[in-house]
Design a protein around this motif. Structure first.
Motif, PDB file in Angstrom:
ATOM      1  N   ALA A 142       0.829  -1.228  -0.118  1.00 15.39           N
ATOM      2  CA  ALA A 142       0.044   0.048   0.064  1.00 15.39           C
ATOM      3  C   ALA A 142       0.996   1.018   0.096  1.00 15.39           C
ATOM      4  CB  ALA A 142      -0.926   0.264   1.222  1.00 15.39           C
ATOM      5  N   ASP A 143       1.338   1.752  -1.150  1.00 11.56           N
ATOM      6  CA  ASP A 143       1.985   3.091  -1.314  1.00 11.56           C
ATOM      7  C   ASP A 143       1.172   4.137  -0.935  1.00 11.56           C
ATOM      8  OD1 ASP A 143       3.773   5.041  -2.069  1.00 11.56           O
ATOM      9  OD2 ASP A 143       4.612   3.671  -3.797  1.00 11.56           O
ATOM     10  N   HIS A 144       1.210   4.471   0.111  1.00 14.82           N
ATOM     11  CA  HIS A 144       0.393   5.577   0.649  1.00 14.82           C
ATOM     12  C   HIS A 144       0.373   7.209  -0.269  1.00 14.82           C
ATOM     13  CE1 HIS A 144      -1.797   7.919   3.702  1.00 14.82           C
ATOM     14  NE2 HIS A 144      -1.046   9.076   3.446  1.00 14.82           N
ATOM     15  N   PHE A 145       1.894   7.580   0.012  1.00 17.34           N
ATOM     16  CA  PHE A 145       1.924   9.036  -0.629  1.00 17.34           C
ATOM     17  C   PHE A 145       2.003   8.916  -2.371  1.00 17.34           C
ATOM     18  CE2 PHE A 145       3.833   9.112   3.606  1.00 17.34           C
ATOM     19  CZ  PHE A 145       3.254  10.162   4.207  1.00 17.34           C
ATOM     20  N   SER A 146       2.395   7.704  -2.896  1.00 17.66           N
ATOM     21  CA  SER A 146       2.061   7.535  -4.288  1.00 17.66           C
ATOM     22  C   SER A 146       0.769   7.345  -4.932  1.00 17.66           C
ATOM     23  CB  SER A 146       3.167   6.595  -5.000  1.00 17.66           C
ATOM     24  OG  SER A 146       4.412   7.082  -4.614  1.00 17.66           O
ATOM     25  N   ASN A 147      -0.212   7.033  -3.786  1.00 17.95           N
ATOM     26  CA  ASN A 147      -1.728   6.570  -4.184  1.00 17.95           C
ATOM     27  C   ASN A 147      -1.570   5.454  -5.160  1.00 17.95           C
ATOM     28  OD1 ASN A 147      -2.841   8.627  -2.422  1.00 17.95           O
ATOM     29  ND2 ASN A 147      -1.806  10.173  -3.978  1.00 17.95           N
ATOM     30  N   VAL A 148      -0.880   4.493  -4.972  1.00 24.27           N
ATOM     31  CA  VAL A 148      -1.050   3.367  -5.819  1.00 24.27           C
ATOM     32  C   VAL A 148      -0.982   2.017  -4.895  1.00 24.27           C
ATOM     33  CG1 VAL A 148      -0.409   4.496  -7.936  1.00 24.27           C
ATOM     34  CG2 VAL A 148       1.440   3.439  -6.461  1.00 24.27           C
ATOM     35  N   ILE A 149      -1.095   1.003  -5.553  1.00 20.61           N
ATOM     36  CA  ILE A 149      -0.808  -0.624  -5.159  1.00 20.61           C
ATOM     37  C   ILE A 149       0.290  -1.252  -5.978  1.00 20.61           C
ATOM     38  CG2 ILE A 149      -1.806  -2.572  -4.454  1.00 20.61           C
ATOM     39  CD1 ILE A 149      -3.132  -0.277  -2.834  1.00 20.61           C
ATOM     40  N   ARG A 150       1.184  -1.636  -5.178  1.00 17.26           N
ATOM     41  CA  ARG A 150       2.523  -1.963  -6.067  1.00 17.26           C
ATOM     42  C   ARG A 150       2.631  -3.538  -5.646  1.00 17.26           C
ATOM     43  NH1 ARG A 150       6.038   1.854  -7.762  1.00 17.26           N
ATOM     44  NH2 ARG A 150       5.618   3.592  -7.087  1.00 17.26           N
ATOM     45  N   LYS A 151       3.070  -4.313  -6.636  1.00 15.13           N
ATOM     46  CA  LYS A 151       3.516  -5.652  -6.489  1.00 15.13           C
ATOM     47  C   LYS A 151       4.984  -5.933  -6.469  1.00 15.13           C
ATOM     48  CE  LYS A 151       2.742  -8.884  -9.848  1.00 15.13           C
ATOM     49  NZ  LYS A 151       2.296  -9.904 -10.521  1.00 15.13           N
ATOM     50  N   ILE A 152       5.501  -6.679  -5.654  1.00 12.32           N
ATOM     51  CA  ILE A 152       6.856  -7.084  -5.760  1.00 12.32           C
ATOM     52  C   ILE A 152       6.801  -8.727  -6.370  1.00 12.32           C
ATOM     53  CG2 ILE A 152       9.264  -7.755  -4.745  1.00 12.32           C
ATOM     54  CD1 ILE A 152       8.556  -5.280  -2.764  1.00 12.32           C
ATOM     55  N   ASP A 153       7.184  -9.052  -7.568  1.00 10.06           N
ATOM     56  CA  ASP A 153       7.029 -10.290  -7.899  1.00 10.06           C
ATOM     57  C   ASP A 153       8.095 -11.428  -7.533  1.00 10.06           C
ATOM     58  OD1 ASP A 153       9.342 -10.011  -9.580  1.00 10.06           O
ATOM     59  OD2 ASP A 153       8.161  -9.596 -11.189  1.00 10.06           O
ATOM     60  N   LYS A 154       8.362 -12.575  -7.725  1.00  9.81           N
ATOM     61  CA  LYS A 154       9.056 -13.842  -7.205  1.00  9.81           C
ATOM     62  C   LYS A 154      10.724 -13.451  -7.561  1.00  9.81           C
ATOM     63  CE  LYS A 154       6.433 -16.610  -8.681  1.00  9.81           C
ATOM     64  NZ  LYS A 154       5.973 -18.173  -8.796  1.00  9.81           N
ATOM     65  N   ASN A 155      10.773 -12.577  -8.732  1.00 13.00           N
ATOM     66  CA  ASN A 155      12.185 -12.020  -9.224  1.00 13.00           C
ATOM     67  C   ASN A 155      12.545 -10.499  -8.658  1.00 13.00           C
ATOM     68  OD1 ASN A 155      12.235 -14.301 -11.159  1.00 13.00           O
ATOM     69  ND2 ASN A 155      10.907 -13.179 -12.658  1.00 13.00           N
ATOM     70  N   LYS A 156      11.676 -10.066  -7.583  1.00 14.37           N
ATOM     71  CA  LYS A 156      12.025  -8.814  -6.868  1.00 14.37           C
ATOM     72  C   LYS A 156      11.631  -7.785  -7.646  1.00 14.37           C
ATOM     73  CE  LYS A 156      13.224 -11.974  -4.011  1.00 14.37           C
ATOM     74  NZ  LYS A 156      12.492 -12.441  -2.948  1.00 14.37           N
ATOM     75  N   LYS A 157      10.942  -7.798  -8.888  1.00 14.98           N
ATOM     76  CA  LYS A 157      10.560  -6.631  -9.655  1.00 14.98           C
ATOM     77  C   LYS A 157       9.459  -6.038  -8.869  1.00 14.98           C
ATOM     78  CE  LYS A 157       9.485  -5.166 -14.334  1.00 14.98           C
ATOM     79  NZ  LYS A 157       9.123  -5.804 -15.613  1.00 14.98           N
ATOM     80  N   SER A 158       9.305  -4.594  -8.994  1.00 15.72           N
ATOM     81  CA  SER A 158       8.211  -3.816  -8.358  1.00 15.72           C
ATOM     82  C   SER A 158       7.574  -3.330  -9.552  1.00 15.72           C
ATOM     83  CB  SER A 158       8.926  -2.988  -7.410  1.00 15.72           C
ATOM     84  OG  SER A 158       7.837  -2.022  -7.062  1.00 15.72           O
ATOM     85  N   THR A 159       6.173  -3.510  -9.470  1.00 11.95           N
ATOM     86  CA  THR A 159       5.353  -2.766 -10.530  1.00 11.95           C
ATOM     87  C   THR A 159       3.956  -2.089 -10.120  1.00 11.95           C
ATOM     88  OG1 THR A 159       4.280  -4.906 -11.318  1.00 11.95           O
ATOM     89  CG2 THR A 159       6.116  -4.335 -12.472  1.00 11.95           C
ATOM     90  N   ILE A 160       3.702  -1.382 -10.572  1.00 16.61           N
ATOM     91  CA  ILE A 160       2.020  -0.732 -10.056  1.00 16.61           C
ATOM     92  C   ILE A 160       1.154  -1.472 -10.755  1.00 16.61           C
ATOM     93  CG2 ILE A 160       0.704   1.240  -9.958  1.00 16.61           C
ATOM     94  CD1 ILE A 160       3.110   3.279 -10.064  1.00 16.61           C
ATOM     95  N   ILE A 161       0.312  -1.967  -9.926  1.00 19.52           N
ATOM     96  CA  ILE A 161      -1.045  -2.741 -10.537  1.00 19.52           C
ATOM     97  C   ILE A 161      -2.117  -2.149 -10.368  1.00 19.52           C
ATOM     98  CG2 ILE A 161       0.205  -5.216  -9.885  1.00 19.52           C
ATOM     99  CD1 ILE A 161      -1.945  -5.238  -7.613  1.00 19.52           C
TER     100      ILE A 161
END
Length: 403
Positions: free
Chosen positions: A331-350
């Protein structure tokens, strides 16, 4: 004498015939085994697809016997629509997830390249008008004032720490009706995070002050533990112990469910927040790492050893959950988005456009107004509480469903 000779010839011919049959059978078995063991998967096209799309697996010596062949992703059986020695076509089933395509033929498994599943991320509002209030009732009427911690029980009901109202709110899984449990004990200031004992129905709530509140299934309330302020995350282990994070001291304390038998479990963390256990019994806590200059997820074993298993320099939030595939959601409070960190440690906004507003929609076309608390249910759906400290807006409980 002639009859004896003929009998010998006939016996010899029969022996030769039997030998030829046996030799032919052995060769067939050997050839089949060689054919199976020489199977290779060389490529997948496209490498990323959504539910209902057609994907082709290319290879060599792919088995043709449909009755003895299974093709799976994440152990989920795929519907084969075309099968040759060089390719297999399948329809992507809903919710299959990302992972390698595996072919199992005659008991032998062949693992192919990674396939990426294109999730459809659907964001809706569960409850909350957006305005400050403490109204109960149906979703269009119920109101909150800074909802934070959130947890799901085994029935799918949601419990929320409604921080500034000093209430514990329940949202029914049946019709999303909101109920309230006022906090009646003295000195308990601001409910922050909470966990639930699914066997007894008891709730345990941390105060962003110094108290731990227990609310039993019959509604009885009592402060069972007092520590230095401020208490933050809380989690219940399968063996019946509570683990409590102190946000300022950077510690995790272990107690029993009556608040007794304190053990100083972990120290040296930086601003630990929410915590949870995985099915194997490992403890995870969201925190910050000064050396990495990023929010991190720490994994803590039974001996108290801490390992950073994920970090995200892009995130500007506090709280994290994990699904059964080992992916983390922030829960990315200040960016107002929800992020996912996948099994390869990559972060993306979903989910979330980045605009500070609570708007339902698909993926990046939806928006959040200060996402802060986050939970996940047994189906893999996410629940997020929102509050914007600049204008007192948000005040909603949102749901994120994956298809």
């Amino acid at each position: 004498m002639k009859k004896i000779t003929q009998s010998i010839y006939r016996a010899a011919a029969l022996s030769i015939f039997i030998l030829q049959v046996l030799t032919g059978c052995n060769k067939s078995v050997t050839d089949n085994q060689n054919e199976v063991t020489s199977t290779t998967i060389t490529a997948i096209r496209p490498t990323s697809a959504k539910s209902g799309d057609t994907v082709t697996v290319f290879g060599k010596n792919l088995p043709l016997d449909k009755s003895s062949v299974k093709v799976t992703i994440n152990d989920k059986l795929l519907n084969i629509i075309l099968q040759t020695k060089d390719s297999l076509e399948f329809t992507v089933p809903q919710g299959v997830g990302s992972g390698p395509v595996t072919i199992n033929a005659s008991g032998i498994s062949f693992v192919g390249p990674e396939f990426t599943y294109g999730w459809k991320v659907i964001v809706t509002t569960v409850a909350g008008t957006g305005e400050v209030g403490n109204q109960n009732g149906v979703p269009g009427q119920a109101s909150f004032y800074c909802p934070w911690g959130i947890v799901c029980d085994s029935n799918g009901d949601l419990y929320i720490a409604d921080t500034y109202n000093r209430l514990i709110r329940k949202i029914s899984a049946i019709d999303n009706t909101v109920y309230s449990t006022p906090i009646v004990v003295q000195n308990f200031a601001s409910p922050y995070n909470l966990t639930i004992n699914t066997n007894s129905g008891s709730l345990y709530v941390t105060d962003f002050n110094k108290d731990l509140l227990k609310i039993s299934a019959d509604g009885n309330q009592s402060v069972i533990f007092i520590d230095n302020m401020p208490l933050a995350g809380i989690a219940l282990s399968t063996d019946g112990h509570l683990f409590i994070a102190n946000n300022t001291l950077g510690t995790i304390t272990k107690i029993d469910t009556n608040g007794q038998n304190r053990t100083d479990f972990v120290s040296g963390l930086q601003t630990p927040r929410n915590m949870f256990f995985d099915p194997e019994g490992s403890l995870y806590v969201s925190a910050y790492s000064g050396s990495l200059l990023a929010p991190v997820v720490n994994k803590i074993d039974s001996a108290g050893n801490v390992t950073v298993v994920a970090s995200d320099k892009q995130s500007q939030g506090w709280e994290v959950v994990m699904n059964t595939s080992g992916e983390f959601f922030e829960a990315d409070h200040f960016s107002n988005v929800i992020r996912k960190i996948d099994k390869n440690k990559k972060s993306t906004i979903i989910a979330g456009s980045g605009i500070a507003d609570d708007v339902d929609g698909i993926g990046l076309h939806a928006s959040f107004n200060g996402p802060q608390g986050i939970a996940i249910d047994s189906k893999g759906d996410l629940y997020v509480t929102t509050f914007n400290y600049d204008n007192n807006k948000g005040n909603k409980v949102r749901k994120i469903h994956f298809e």
